[in-house]
Design an enzyme around this catalytic site. Sequence first.
Site, mmCIF file in Angstrom:
data_model
loop_
_atom_site.group_PDB
_atom_site.id
_atom_site.type_symbol
_atom_site.label_atom_id
_atom_site.label_comp_id
_atom_site.label_asym_id
_atom_site.label_seq_id
_atom_site.Cartn_x
_atom_site.Cartn_y
_atom_site.Cartn_z
ATOM 1 C CB ILE A 253 -44.674 -13.133 -25.309
ATOM 2 C CG1 ILE A 253 -45.022 -12.160 -24.248
ATOM 3 C CG2 ILE A 253 -45.605 -12.939 -26.434
ATOM 4 C CD1 ILE A 253 -44.970 -10.657 -24.561
ATOM 5 C CB SER A 254 -46.610 -15.884 -20.660
ATOM 6 O OG SER A 254 -45.581 -16.804 -20.465
#
Length: 213
Positions: free
Chosen positions: A60-61
Site C-alpha cells: 500500500i503506497s
Amino acid sequence: MGTNPRGLRMIAEQLRPRGIVDERILAAMAELPREEFVAREHRRLAYADHPIAIGRGQTISQPLVVAAMTQAVAPGPEDLALEVGTGSGYQAAVLARLCRRVVGVERDAELATRGAAILARLGIANAEIHHADGSLGWPSAAPYDVIVVSAAAVQVPASLVDQLAEGGRMVMPVAHSQDRPQDLLLLRKRQGRLETMTLFPVLFVPLLEGTAD
Ligand code: SAH
C-alpha cells in the site's frame, strides 16, 4: 465514516507540511480508516510515513504519494476515474470520495477480491474493482477524466492515453528501464494533444503484463 485521530495526525504531520493543500483530499484521507486496508499485524503502522506490505509481493503506497498523485489529477465531483493497480484498494477509496465513479483494475486475483471486499465493507458503492490487465485500461467505461496508474513502466501504455478524455489528467510512474529511477509523470490531454510534466521521483512496483490467479 467520521474523522479519526490517527488520520488527522497524518494530515497535520505528513501531508500539509509537504504541499498537500486540497482540502477535499485532506478531508477524505483524514476520514478513511487506513487500517482496514492492511493486514491485522500491520494495523499499528497503518498511518506511518512509508509503504506497507500487503502480501502477494505488493505494498500500500505511502500516504504522501497517494495524496500527491491525487492532487496532481485534481479530481472533481462529476469525474469518472480509472485506477490501474488497485492493490489494497486505498487509492481507489480516496478517489471514490472525490469523484462520481471509480473503475479499478488489478492483475492479481486475490488482491482484486480483497480490495473489492474492503470497499464493500466500508460502504463505498461508487468504486468497482475488476481482475484484469490494467495496462489495457478498461475500455467499456472510457473515456476517463482522471487516470491514476499505481505501477511503473518504461512508457505510458497507448490504450491508457486513448481512454483519457479531452481535458483529462493522468499520473503514472515511468522509468527509462525497469532498473532505473522512476519519475512520476502528469499527462494532460488538451485539444487532442498530450502535455507531459515530470513531477518528482517515486518508487513503484512494475506494471506487469497479463494477469495472475
Ligand atoms: N494503489 C495501491 C498500491 C498498488 S501497488 C494501494 O493504494 O494500495 C501496485 C499494484 O499494481 C499491485 O497490486 C500489482 O498487482 C498491480 N499491477 C501491476 N501490474 C498491473 C497490471 N498490468 N494491471 C493491473 N494491476 C497491475
